[in-house]
Design a protein around this motif. Structure first.
Motif: not given
Length: 365
Positions: A238-244, A256-266, A314-316
């Motif tokens: 599955l591919s989603n943009t940050p805006n999706d 929330v604002g625009e998503v910048e990172a998704l980090l699994p915690v547990e 471009d760094g984003k």
């Protein structure tokens, strides 16, 4: 696909179940009506057996153009089959108030309910032992819910929120056979009905209940499910943009604002994501992996057994690529795993004892 054979009497129990089959409607049409009961008045059935039930903005309800003073309206058939908006149903129908309109409940013999359910949950063309396993767990799950909702207007929804069911439209002879050969069979643990949850495929390993929900059930343990690879959706992407993702989260009530990172915690021992941290322009949010599935859509983010790869330009971050295995919450029986076991010669009892540890398989009627 609809079966035209006479219902075998040995497939009928003394146990009924109430399934909510439609809701949020302004009008319903029921055909082949034989009798109608309301709490407040006597209603005559017209010769053509057709009743139209409508509701107004005020909540008042009309039956063939005449106001009724109280609900529910209970409807019986002329010859065991009612047609609700052109769909055939066995048993009786009840029409009552729902949250946003009319709600229709099918009060039906549980064995006939199972015959109608089989081809929604799996295919009756699968090996008979897999279909019999599905019949037993669907019966057990329905009766478990009935015991928990004795005073509710209905016991289960006929959707993915309960068990998918839409009357007798998908009945066939193979579904009849599987239900008849297991009539009254249920799973019990320590004398009580088990919570016989199930899912499409486990991605190779099922999950312990406490890692998905708050409660531990001793029979819902992690087990290997080696035949899941047979499933067409065993691996998925599955591919989603940050805006999706930020749009979906906001639509679900998260701010929330625009998503910048998704980090699994547990993660669980089977590598399912139990908790995930979402870094966004306005801060961070931690939610359960199952909640992220609900937000993005269960049909899109098919399980919590996934990896995430951000794609930057471009760094984003421009895209989040999800790659995963399995479909569903992963607890209890894997339907595709059961199919594979049946094709390898295991009986439905072998299959059930593999996925539900320590249960007893008992005939209760």
């Amino acid at each position: 696909m609809s079966c035209t054979k006479t219902i075998p009497s040995r497939a009928i129990s003394s146990e009924n179940i109430k399934i909510m089959v439609l809701k949020d409607l302004k009008a319903v049409i029921v055909e082949n009506v034989g009798d109608i009961e309301t709490p407040s008045e006597k209603v005559d059935v017209p010769d053509n057996g057709i009743m139209k039930i409508t509701t107004e903005e005020t909540g008042r309800v009309m039956l063939n153009g005449i106001y009724v003073n109280a609900l529910p309206i209970r409807i019986s058939s002329r010859n065991k089959i009612l047609y609700l908006n052109n769909r055939p149903f066995r048993g009786k129908l009840e029409v009552t108030h729902g949250e946003k309109g009319l709600m229709v409940i099918n009060d039906v013999d549980i064995e006939m309910y199972l015959v109608g359910l089989i081809n929604h949950e799996i295919s009756s063309k699968w090996h008979i032992e897999a279909v019999k396993a599905q019949a037993v767990i669907a019966r057990t799950y329905a009766l478990y819910q009935k015991t928990k909702k004795t005073n509710a207007p209905y016991h289960l929804e006929g959707t993915v929120l309960g068990q998918v069911y839409s009357g007798r439209i998908t009945e066939d002879e193979s579904a009849f056979e599987a239900v008849m050969e297991t009539t009254g069979m249920v799973l019990k643990y320590n004398g009580d009905l088990a919570l016989a949850v199930y899912h499409s495929n486990a991605g190779g390993w099922t999950e312990a209940s406490q890692n998905v929900w708050a409660r531990e059930y001793p029979y819902l343990k992690t087990v290997e499910s080696p035949y899941d690879e047979l499933a067409p959706n065993f691996e998925w992407n599955l591919s989603n943009t940050p805006n999706d993702i930020s749009t979906a989260l906001n639509n679900a009530g998260y701010k929330v604002g625009e998503v910048e990172a998704l980090l699994p915690v547990e993660k669980t021992p089977t590598s399912r994501i139990k908790k995930i941290r979402i870094i966004h322009k306005n801060g961070k949010l931690e939610i359960a992996g199952e909640d992220l599935r609900r937000v993005l859509g269960y049909d899109k983010l098919k399980s919590t057994r996934f990896e995430i790869k951000p794609v930057a330009e471009d760094g984003k971050v421009r895209l989040f690529d999800f790659s995963g295995k399995g479909s569903g919450h992963g607890v209890g029986l894997s339907q595709w795993g059961a199919k594979g076991m049946a094709e390898k010669g295991y009986t439905y009892k072998d299959i059930l004892r593999h996925y539900y540890k320590g249960v007893e398989i008992e005939k209760i009627y």
